[in-house]
Design a protein around this motif. Structure first.
Motif, PDB file in Angstrom:
ATOM      1  N   GLY A  57       0.798  -1.223   0.000  1.00  0.00           N
ATOM      2  CA  GLY A  57       0.000   0.000   0.000  1.00  0.00           C
ATOM      3  C   GLY A  57       0.825   1.264   0.000  1.00  0.00           C
ATOM      4  N   CYS A  58       0.176   2.344   0.415  1.00  0.00           N
ATOM      5  CA  CYS A  58       0.755   3.693   0.321  1.00  0.00           C
ATOM      6  C   CYS A  58       1.628   3.976   1.541  1.00  0.00           C
ATOM      7  CB  CYS A  58      -0.391   4.697   0.222  1.00  0.00           C
ATOM      8  SG  CYS A  58       0.098   6.408   0.348  1.00  0.00           S
ATOM      9  N   ARG A  59       2.874   4.347   1.324  1.00  0.00           N
ATOM     10  CA  ARG A  59       3.800   4.658   2.426  1.00  0.00           C
ATOM     11  C   ARG A  59       3.354   5.913   3.176  1.00  0.00           C
ATOM     12  NH1 ARG A  59       4.680   1.489   4.522  1.00  0.00           N
ATOM     13  NH2 ARG A  59       3.230   0.430   3.214  1.00  0.00           N
ATOM     14  N   CYS A  60       2.859   6.895   2.415  1.00  0.00           N
ATOM     15  CA  CYS A  60       2.468   8.158   3.064  1.00  0.00           C
ATOM     16  C   CYS A  60       1.250   7.937   3.959  1.00  0.00           C
ATOM     17  CB  CYS A  60       2.178   9.217   2.014  1.00  0.00           C
ATOM     18  SG  CYS A  60       3.579   9.508   0.928  1.00  0.00           S
ATOM     19  N   GLN A  61       0.294   7.171   3.431  1.00  0.00           N
ATOM     20  CA  GLN A  61      -0.894   6.885   4.221  1.00  0.00           C
ATOM     21  C   GLN A  61      -0.532   6.086   5.472  1.00  0.00           C
ATOM     22  OE1 GLN A  61      -4.911   6.758   2.611  1.00  0.00           O
ATOM     23  NE2 GLN A  61      -4.653   4.551   2.571  1.00  0.00           N
ATOM     24  N   ALA A  62       0.380   5.110   5.305  1.00  0.00           N
ATOM     25  CA  ALA A  62       0.822   4.311   6.451  1.00  0.00           C
ATOM     26  C   ALA A  62       1.437   5.227   7.506  1.00  0.00           C
ATOM     27  CB  ALA A  62       1.839   3.256   6.008  1.00  0.00           C
ATOM     28  N   PHE A  63       2.285   6.152   7.056  1.00  0.00           N
ATOM     29  CA  PHE A  63       2.921   7.051   8.011  1.00  0.00           C
ATOM     30  C   PHE A  63       1.898   7.982   8.676  1.00  0.00           C
ATOM     31  CE2 PHE A  63       4.357  11.306   8.982  1.00  0.00           C
ATOM     32  CZ  PHE A  63       5.205  11.022  10.039  1.00  0.00           C
ATOM     33  N   LEU A  64       1.051   8.607   7.867  1.00  0.00           N
ATOM     34  CA  LEU A  64       0.113   9.584   8.422  1.00  0.00           C
ATOM     35  C   LEU A  64      -0.821   8.938   9.447  1.00  0.00           C
ATOM     36  CD1 LEU A  64      -0.783  11.675   5.250  1.00  0.00           C
ATOM     37  CD2 LEU A  64       0.294  12.544   7.332  1.00  0.00           C
ATOM     38  N   MET A  65      -1.189   7.704   9.205  1.00  0.00           N
ATOM     39  CA  MET A  65      -2.148   7.070  10.107  1.00  0.00           C
ATOM     40  C   MET A  65      -1.479   6.374  11.292  1.00  0.00           C
ATOM     41  SD  MET A  65      -5.022   5.740   7.393  1.00  0.00           S
ATOM     42  CE  MET A  65      -6.295   5.304   8.579  1.00  0.00           C
ATOM     43  N   THR A  66      -0.276   5.842  11.092  1.00  0.00           N
ATOM     44  CA  THR A  66       0.333   5.067  12.186  1.00  0.00           C
ATOM     45  C   THR A  66       1.593   5.698  12.763  1.00  0.00           C
ATOM     46  OG1 THR A  66       1.923   3.803  10.866  1.00  0.00           O
ATOM     47  CG2 THR A  66      -0.336   2.975  10.906  1.00  0.00           C
ATOM     48  N   GLY A  67       2.177   6.679  12.034  1.00  0.00           N
ATOM     49  CA  GLY A  67       3.427   7.262  12.491  1.00  0.00           C
ATOM     50  C   GLY A  67       4.644   6.432  12.083  1.00  0.00           C
ATOM     51  N   ASP A  68       4.419   5.327  11.375  1.00  0.00           N
ATOM     52  CA  ASP A  68       5.539   4.452  10.987  1.00  0.00           C
ATOM     53  C   ASP A  68       5.503   4.251   9.473  1.00  0.00           C
ATOM     54  OD1 ASP A  68       7.342   2.470  10.472  1.00  0.00           O
ATOM     55  OD2 ASP A  68       6.344   0.925  11.683  1.00  0.00           O
ATOM     56  N   VAL A  69       6.561   4.730   8.817  1.00  0.00           N
ATOM     57  CA  VAL A  69       6.566   4.691   7.353  1.00  0.00           C
ATOM     58  C   VAL A  69       6.692   3.262   6.814  1.00  0.00           C
ATOM     59  CG1 VAL A  69       9.058   5.125   7.221  1.00  0.00           C
ATOM     60  CG2 VAL A  69       7.637   5.703   5.286  1.00  0.00           C
ATOM     61  N   THR A  70       7.159   2.327   7.636  1.00  0.00           N
ATOM     62  CA  THR A  70       7.305   0.956   7.142  1.00  0.00           C
ATOM     63  C   THR A  70       6.092   0.087   7.488  1.00  0.00           C
ATOM     64  OG1 THR A  70       8.370   0.124   9.142  1.00  0.00           O
ATOM     65  CG2 THR A  70       9.813   1.084   7.477  1.00  0.00           C
ATOM     66  N   ALA A  71       5.081   0.682   8.095  1.00  0.00           N
ATOM     67  CA  ALA A  71       3.923  -0.131   8.494  1.00  0.00           C
ATOM     68  C   ALA A  71       3.120  -0.574   7.273  1.00  0.00           C
ATOM     69  CB  ALA A  71       3.018   0.680   9.429  1.00  0.00           C
ATOM     70  N   THR A  72       2.389  -1.647   7.432  1.00  0.00           N
ATOM     71  CA  THR A  72       1.399  -2.045   6.433  1.00  0.00           C
ATOM     72  C   THR A  72       0.341  -0.940   6.347  1.00  0.00           C
ATOM     73  OG1 THR A  72       1.756  -4.373   6.916  1.00  0.00           O
ATOM     74  CG2 THR A  72      -0.363  -3.798   5.943  1.00  0.00           C
ATOM     75  N   ASP A  73      -0.047  -0.591   5.147  1.00  0.00           N
ATOM     76  CA  ASP A  73      -1.095   0.421   4.964  1.00  0.00           C
ATOM     77  C   ASP A  73      -2.346  -0.007   5.757  1.00  0.00           C
ATOM     78  OD1 ASP A  73      -3.148   2.043   3.971  1.00  0.00           O
ATOM     79  OD2 ASP A  73      -2.304   2.092   1.944  1.00  0.00           O
ATOM     80  N   PRO A  74      -2.810   0.854   6.677  1.00  0.00           N
ATOM     81  CA  PRO A  74      -3.953   0.461   7.522  1.00  0.00           C
ATOM     82  C   PRO A  74      -5.235   0.155   6.744  1.00  0.00           C
ATOM     83  CG  PRO A  74      -2.867   2.388   8.425  1.00  0.00           C
ATOM     84  CD  PRO A  74      -2.248   2.138   7.081  1.00  0.00           C
ATOM     85  N   ILE A  75      -5.308   0.568   5.480  1.00  0.00           N
ATOM     86  CA  ILE A  75      -6.474   0.201   4.675  1.00  0.00           C
ATOM     87  C   ILE A  75      -6.608  -1.324   4.619  1.00  0.00           C
ATOM     88  CG2 ILE A  75      -7.422   0.209   2.317  1.00  0.00           C
ATOM     89  CD1 ILE A  75      -7.600   2.931   3.721  1.00  0.00           C
ATOM     90  N   CYS A  76      -5.493  -2.009   4.685  1.00  0.00           N
ATOM     91  CA  CYS A  76      -5.506  -3.473   4.588  1.00  0.00           C
ATOM     92  C   CYS A  76      -6.183  -4.078   5.812  1.00  0.00           C
ATOM     93  CB  CYS A  76      -4.090  -4.008   4.464  1.00  0.00           C
ATOM     94  SG  CYS A  76      -4.074  -5.797   4.334  1.00  0.00           S
ATOM     95  N   GLU A  77      -7.096  -5.011   5.572  1.00  0.00           N
ATOM     96  CA  GLU A  77      -7.798  -5.618   6.704  1.00  0.00           C
ATOM     97  C   GLU A  77      -6.879  -6.527   7.525  1.00  0.00           C
ATOM     98  OE1 GLU A  77     -11.051  -7.754   4.982  1.00  0.00           O
ATOM     99  OE2 GLU A  77      -9.780  -9.424   4.363  1.00  0.00           O
ATOM    100  N   LEU A  78      -5.697  -6.847   6.989  1.00  0.00           N
ATOM    101  CA  LEU A  78      -4.744  -7.658   7.742  1.00  0.00           C
ATOM    102  C   LEU A  78      -3.825  -6.803   8.606  1.00  0.00           C
ATOM    103  CD1 LEU A  78      -3.712 -10.040   4.806  1.00  0.00           C
ATOM    104  CD2 LEU A  78      -5.378 -10.486   6.630  1.00  0.00           C
ATOM    105  N   SER A  79      -3.893  -5.481   8.423  1.00  0.00           N
ATOM    106  CA  SER A  79      -3.017  -4.590   9.181  1.00  0.00           C
ATOM    107  C   SER A  79      -3.418  -4.563  10.654  1.00  0.00           C
ATOM    108  CB  SER A  79      -3.114  -3.174   8.616  1.00  0.00           C
ATOM    109  OG  SER A  79      -2.759  -2.224   9.600  1.00  0.00           O
TER     110      SER A  79
END
Ligand code: SF4
Ligand code: SF4
Lengths: 368, 92
Positions: free
Chosen positions: A314-336
């Motif tokens: 997924g999107c690195r920017c979205q992952a960062f903006l929502m979780t604060g961690d640029v390497t996180a799985t994009d939270p849109i993913c239901e597996l996140s």
């Protein structure tokens, strides 16, 4: 060493300036606009376009800000077509007249894309923060007369989504070639305004049905692009640019090169600059382009997921903006493990109707 | 069945391009691109205001023994459906 050849970029987004006469509340430009006044000069952009062509770039997107506020915009277009690039321009189209359109045509511009905020002139003008509807219409009609292929881009959100039928009718009346119905991407100014912009599920269902109805009955020659927003409709994230460093690169007004135009908002990342390095050097060797290329950087659950080469986490920017961690799985993913944040954002938007915050560009020398 | 195109021309904004980095024939258009094979590029490069029949005749001359008519109609139909080729001005 791996033996898969390094991919070559197909697209270059050139944000030639962040200056813009409009104030769209969903603007993807960075929030701290005042930091980016040190724009590249003509010569440097020309060098960048030539390097891009040699690197394999096919499509150049001249964007901003408002690219037409640059005095050398014709030189830039000429340089792009001289380098053999296919040139697209995304513009608010408020600072262009018939004369300028003709000059752009002669300079070799291939495709003209105009953003419209709403079909109601008052609402368009209110959202843009300036009277602009009539000028946009004139620019679209003028560009069509000159034989440009024209795309009308309408960013959709809570405040205009109920008029989607009118949007389509307007695109047909103006005889544009393509209509891009783009749901707001929540980065930049739009992330700040998320609760005010997020549409309701009911709005989205009605809009979707309307587009399907028009498609079934015939679109009247307009190619309609409509991608539903991921917050509501996706179990898995979008394949943002097929991952960083795979198909696209983005050059900011001050010459910094980003794997994605909004990456600058992520603190702690270092970006190379075209003033110091060639585009090829940057693409092949800059750490920021290597770090997220492919799948090696991925954490679980992506690392062992069989969709990892489909959506690249997924999107690195979205992952960062929502979780604060640029390497996180994009939270849109239901597996996140952060997937609950999506529901929370929708809930927040459903409960509140906060006022919109408009993009502002403080005057030079103003508050820092 | 849609009418076959009589005089195929590339739609505004659609451009043939030789990609020297990838050694590829490409048809580029707003927001996209398709990679053309040899016969595809030969057809596209002849969409310049001549009629489809003339275009087929040129291909026959270039590739003796080939019967390209069916492929040409199919390919042009496919490009037309994607809005990349359209009916050119009628000539007299
Ligand atoms: S989104 Fe609006 S404010 Fe931002 S650059 Fe584009 S036209 Fe200007
Ligand atoms: S876990 Fe990662 S790779 Fe798998 S679907 Fe979700 S975001 Fe994509």
């Amino acid at each position: 060493m791996t033996d898969t050849p390094l991919p070559r970029p197909l697209a270059l987004l050139a944000e030639v300036t962040y200056r813009c006469p409009l104030q769209c509340p969903y603007c993807s430009n960075p929030l701290e606009l005042n930091q980016y006044r040190d724009e590249l000069d003509t010569e440097t952009w020309v060098r960048v376009f030539n390097q891009a062509a040699e690197l394999g770039v096919v499509q150049l997107h001249l964007s901003g800000g408002e690219p037409l506020v640059r005095r050398d915009i014709l030189d830039l277009v000429r340089a792009a077509s001289g380098a053999g690039l296919y040139s697209n321009m995304s513009t608010g189209a408020t600072v262009v007249d018939g004369n300028r359109l003709e000059q752009l045509r002669e300079a070799g511009l291939d495709h003209f894309q105009v953003s419209l905020l709403d079909t109601l002139p008052e609402s368009n003008d209110r959202l843009a923060g300036a009277p602009s509807f009539d000028r946009k219409r004139e620019a679209v009609l003028g560009a069509k007369r000159l034989g440009f292929p024209v795309t009308l881009n309408v960013v959709l959100h809570r405040q205009n989504l109920d008029r989607i039928a009118e949007v389509i009718a307007l695109a047909q009346a103006w005889k544009v070639d393509r209509l891009e119905l783009a749901h707001t991407q929540y980065t930049g100014w739009a992330f700040k305004n998320r609760a005010a912009l997020m549409p309701t599920r009911g709005q989205l269902d009605r809009a979707h049905a309307e587009v399907e109805r028009v498609r079934a009955e015939g679109t009247g020659g307009v190619d309609i692009q409509h991608v539903l927003p991921d917050y509501y409709f996706e179990r898995f994230p979008k394949a943002c640019l097929q991952g960083w460093g795979m198909v696209s690169m983005s050059v900011a007004p001050d010459g910094f090169v980003l794997p994605c135009q909004t990456a600058r908002e992520i603190p702690g990342l270092e970006f190379p600059n075209v003033r110091e390095h060639s585009l090829e050097d940057i693409w092949e060797r800059a750490p920021i382009f290597q770090r997220f290329r492919g799948t090696g950087w991925m954490p679980e659950p992506c690392r062992s997921c069989d969709r990892r080469e489909i959506d690249f986490g997924g999107c690195r920017c979205q992952a960062f903006l929502m979780t604060g961690d640029v390497t996180a799985t994009d939270p849109i993913c239901e597996l996140s493990p952060h997937h609950h944040l999506v529901a929370a954002a929708l809930e927040e938007a459903a409960q509140n109707d906060p006022p919109l915050l408009y993009r502002v560009m403080p005057r030079a020398g103003g508050a820092v | 069945m849609p009418q076959p195109i009589a005089t195929p021309v590339l739609a505004p904004g659609t451009r043939y391009r030789w990609d020297k980095v990838r050694n590829q024939h490409q048809l580029v258009f707003p927001e996209g691109m398709i990679v053309l094979n040899e016969p595809g590029q030969a057809i596209v490069q002849l969409c310049d205001g001549r009629t489809t029949d003339e275009l087929i005749a040129v291909l026959k001359e270039k590739y003796p023994g080939a019967e390209p008519a069916g492929d040409v109609h199919e390919f042009l139909g496919h490009l037309a459906k994607r809005g990349l080729v359209r009916e050119g001005a009628q000539r007299d």
